[in-house]
Design a protein around this motif. Structure first.
Motif, PDB file in Angstrom:
ATOM      1  N   MET A  44       0.840  -1.192   0.000  1.00 33.96           N
ATOM      2  CA  MET A  44       0.000   0.000   0.000  1.00 33.96           C
ATOM      3  C   MET A  44       0.884   1.255   0.000  1.00 33.96           C
ATOM      4  SD  MET A  44      -2.811   1.322   2.806  1.00 33.96           S
ATOM      5  CE  MET A  44      -4.058   0.139   2.328  1.00 33.96           C
ATOM      6  N   LYS A  45       0.620   2.157  -0.909  1.00 32.55           N
ATOM      7  CA  LYS A  45       1.367   3.407  -0.986  1.00 32.55           C
ATOM      8  C   LYS A  45       0.753   4.422  -0.033  1.00 32.55           C
ATOM      9  CE  LYS A  45       4.406   6.247  -2.830  1.00 32.55           C
ATOM     10  NZ  LYS A  45       5.854   6.083  -2.592  1.00 32.55           N
ATOM     11  N   SER A  46       1.543   4.866   0.931  1.00 35.06           N
ATOM     12  CA  SER A  46       1.068   5.828   1.921  1.00 35.06           C
ATOM     13  C   SER A  46       1.730   7.182   1.700  1.00 35.06           C
ATOM     14  CB  SER A  46       1.380   5.345   3.336  1.00 35.06           C
ATOM     15  OG  SER A  46       0.743   4.117   3.615  1.00 35.06           O
ATOM     16  N   LEU A  47       0.974   8.237   1.948  1.00 34.41           N
ATOM     17  CA  LEU A  47       1.467   9.605   1.819  1.00 34.41           C
ATOM     18  C   LEU A  47       1.160  10.355   3.104  1.00 34.41           C
ATOM     19  CD1 LEU A  47       2.604  11.973   0.095  1.00 34.41           C
ATOM     20  CD2 LEU A  47       0.275  12.340  -0.740  1.00 34.41           C
ATOM     21  N   PHE A  48       2.174  10.994   3.660  1.00 33.74           N
ATOM     22  CA  PHE A  48       2.003  11.783   4.880  1.00 33.74           C
ATOM     23  C   PHE A  48       1.728  13.230   4.509  1.00 33.74           C
ATOM     24  CE2 PHE A  48       3.385  14.418   8.394  1.00 33.74           C
ATOM     25  CZ  PHE A  48       2.991  13.715   9.528  1.00 33.74           C
ATOM     26  N   LEU A  49       0.658  13.781   5.025  1.00 35.14           N
ATOM     27  CA  LEU A  49       0.309  15.183   4.813  1.00 35.14           C
ATOM     28  C   LEU A  49       0.445  15.928   6.129  1.00 35.14           C
ATOM     29  CD1 LEU A  49      -3.044  14.805   2.798  1.00 35.14           C
ATOM     30  CD2 LEU A  49      -0.734  14.895   1.898  1.00 35.14           C
ATOM     31  N   LEU A  50       1.025  17.105   6.075  1.00 37.60           N
ATOM     32  CA  LEU A  50       1.065  17.967   7.255  1.00 37.60           C
ATOM     33  C   LEU A  50       0.258  19.218   6.950  1.00 37.60           C
ATOM     34  CD1 LEU A  50       2.055  18.679  10.078  1.00 37.60           C
ATOM     35  CD2 LEU A  50       4.068  19.740   9.022  1.00 37.60           C
ATOM     36  N   VAL A  51      -0.865  19.369   7.630  1.00 36.99           N
ATOM     37  CA  VAL A  51      -1.753  20.509   7.409  1.00 36.99           C
ATOM     38  C   VAL A  51      -1.441  21.587   8.448  1.00 36.99           C
ATOM     39  CG1 VAL A  51      -4.142  21.319   7.323  1.00 36.99           C
ATOM     40  CG2 VAL A  51      -3.552  19.047   6.434  1.00 36.99           C
ATOM     41  N   LEU A  52      -1.165  22.784   7.962  1.00 37.90           N
ATOM     42  CA  LEU A  52      -0.807  23.911   8.827  1.00 37.90           C
ATOM     43  C   LEU A  52      -2.011  24.824   9.022  1.00 37.90           C
ATOM     44  CD1 LEU A  52       2.616  24.887   7.181  1.00 37.90           C
ATOM     45  CD2 LEU A  52       2.138  23.078   8.859  1.00 37.90           C
ATOM     46  N   GLY A  53      -2.211  25.256  10.250  1.00 41.93           N
ATOM     47  CA  GLY A  53      -3.320  26.160  10.523  1.00 41.93           C
ATOM     48  C   GLY A  53      -3.026  27.099  11.671  1.00 41.93           C
ATOM     49  N   ASN A  54      -3.627  28.259  11.631  1.00 43.55           N
ATOM     50  CA  ASN A  54      -3.556  29.220  12.732  1.00 43.55           C
ATOM     51  C   ASN A  54      -4.956  29.646  13.139  1.00 43.55           C
ATOM     52  OD1 ASN A  54      -0.563  30.407  11.418  1.00 43.55           O
ATOM     53  ND2 ASN A  54      -0.764  30.053  13.620  1.00 43.55           N
ATOM     54  N   GLY A 105      -3.318  25.042   5.228  1.00 40.17           N
ATOM     55  CA  GLY A 105      -4.769  25.147   5.388  1.00 40.17           C
ATOM     56  C   GLY A 105      -5.209  26.576   5.600  1.00 40.17           C
ATOM     57  N   GLY A 106      -4.426  27.321   6.376  1.00 40.93           N
ATOM     58  CA  GLY A 106      -4.723  28.722   6.651  1.00 40.93           C
ATOM     59  C   GLY A 106      -3.800  29.229   7.734  1.00 40.93           C
ATOM     60  N   THR A 107      -2.772  29.980   7.354  1.00 40.12           N
ATOM     61  CA  THR A 107      -1.758  30.441   8.301  1.00 40.12           C
ATOM     62  C   THR A 107      -1.425  31.910   8.071  1.00 40.12           C
ATOM     63  OG1 THR A 107      -0.025  29.643   6.792  1.00 40.12           O
ATOM     64  CG2 THR A 107      -0.664  28.179   8.589  1.00 40.12           C
ATOM     65  N   TYR A 108      -0.814  32.519   9.082  1.00 41.22           N
ATOM     66  CA  TYR A 108      -0.379  33.904   8.959  1.00 41.22           C
ATOM     67  C   TYR A 108       0.699  34.042   7.890  1.00 41.22           C
ATOM     68  CZ  TYR A 108      -2.779  35.047  13.348  1.00 41.22           C
ATOM     69  OH  TYR A 108      -3.720  35.248  14.325  1.00 41.22           O
ATOM     70  N   LEU A 109       1.609  33.050   7.833  1.00 43.52           N
ATOM     71  CA  LEU A 109       2.714  33.078   6.890  1.00 43.52           C
ATOM     72  C   LEU A 109       2.729  31.805   6.064  1.00 43.52           C
ATOM     73  CD1 LEU A 109       5.523  34.224   9.379  1.00 43.52           C
ATOM     74  CD2 LEU A 109       4.310  35.680   7.737  1.00 43.52           C
ATOM     75  N   ALA A 110       3.352  31.874   4.893  1.00 40.18           N
ATOM     76  CA  ALA A 110       3.563  30.678   4.082  1.00 40.18           C
ATOM     77  C   ALA A 110       4.904  30.065   4.470  1.00 40.18           C
ATOM     78  CB  ALA A 110       3.561  31.026   2.597  1.00 40.18           C
TER      79      ALA A 110
END
Length: 332
Positions: free
Chosen positions: A1-11, A82-87
């Protein structure tokens, strides 16, 4: 199974309320924590700020666990704003630059539908290249927005904290002020999940929800009690939770100030618990994880899950964390 890790950033503006979040050395620095966490995963230190994200007492970000698991098993990481003050100063997918508002004064996320739809599109595309996605998050103040959503949906939940002194009293005060603004009691939005997210949520939760709805394969929600809010929203929207799992650390599950096990059971979602142990570390900053500091974040439990699937043990991950922390402290 091919797995992908996502890191979602939010403020969320909630993180700047004094005393409510320790995911940064000061309330103001919590605005930078998500991008610094993401940058650290790819470099030996963040790029946006010249210091590693720490609690006010100096305990290192849980990104060190995620980085350790990745260095062992080399799983791919996709960072999602996802939605942050900075990129972040690394390649990433942009969903929005919307920051969650202070829900005591106004709706937290008027743009919720836009964020969810964009994230659903991404989820559908990722289904073409992966069978499983593991979604972590970095969102200071996010346990308060998560608890507000859980309460609005009718759950008697208490979320965890990155501090051994969970500011539960402050969280409840803030949530009740938000409920007063909207004119509801606990369970007042039980049949209106998107309204609960709009009034009390944050862009990370909206993004993870959209990704989960768009991706048709297995989804591992890599986080602590914040992912209970995502799970509750999915259930309320009629999703079959059999393809979902929460991956977290034992520090969250063992937290006496939170209701992880009870709330997960009430929602009906299974969980994987990463049995990490820093009790014998030579570094106080890591040993203090055993005293209730930090606990989870940046997908630490899910990253350990991927390392274990690749043949490594939680002990291997803990040992690699020790090496990374030594490098971080400049002792090598």
């Amino acid at each position: 199974m091919k797995s992908l890790f996502l890191l979602v950033l939010g403020n969320t503006e909630i993180s700047t309320i004094p005393g409510i979040s320790v995911a940064g050395a000061t309330p103001e620095l919590t605005k930078i924590t998500p991008v610094a966490d993401a940058e650290y995963l790819f470099y030996e230190k963040p790029l946006t700020i010249d210091t590693i994200p720490v609690t006010p007492e100096g305990h290192p970000t849980p990104a060190i666990i995620t980085k350790a698991a990745r260095e062992l098993s080399n799983f791919p990481i996709l960072v999602v704003r996802g939605g942050t003050y900075l990129a972040p100063l690394i390649p990433h997918v942009h969903i929005s630059n919307v920051v969650g508002r202070d829900f005591r004064r106004e709706p937290a996320l008027p743009e919720v539908e836009v964020i969810i739809e964009r994230a659903k599109l991404l989820g559908k595309e990722l289904e073409k290249i992966a069978n499983e996605i593991v979604i972590g998050e970095s969102t200071p103040g996010g346990t308060t927005t998560a608890q507000a959503i859980l309460w609005a949906l009718g759950y008697e939940a208490k979320t965890s904290s990155a501090s051994p002194e969970n500011p539960q009293e402050l969280k409840e005060k803030v949530i009740k002020e938000g409920f007063k603004r909207v004119g509801i009691e606990k369970g007042g939005l039980k049949d209106k999940p998107l309204e609960a997210l709009k009034e009390f949520g944050d862009p990370m939760i909206a993004t993870v929800l959209g990704l989960s709805l768009g991706f048709g394969g297995d989804v591992v929600l890599a986080g602590g009690t914040q992912m209970l809010a995502v799970s509750a929203l999915l259930k309320s929207l009629g999703e079959d939770l059999s393809r979902f799992m929460i991956a977290t650390t034992r520090w969250v599950v063992e937290d006496p100030s939170a209701t992880f096990i009870e709330t997960a059971r009430e929602i009906g979602i299974i969980s994987y618990v990463a049995e990490l142990d820093f009790s014998k570390s030579k570094f106080k900053g890591l040993r203090d994880y055993e005293r209730g500091y930090v606990k989870e974040g940046v997908g630490a439990g899910g990253a350990t899950w991927l390392a274990v699937k690749a043949g490594y043990s939680p002990e291997d991950v803990s040992k690699k964390v020790e090496e990374l922390y030594e490098r971080l402290m400049g002792l090598r």
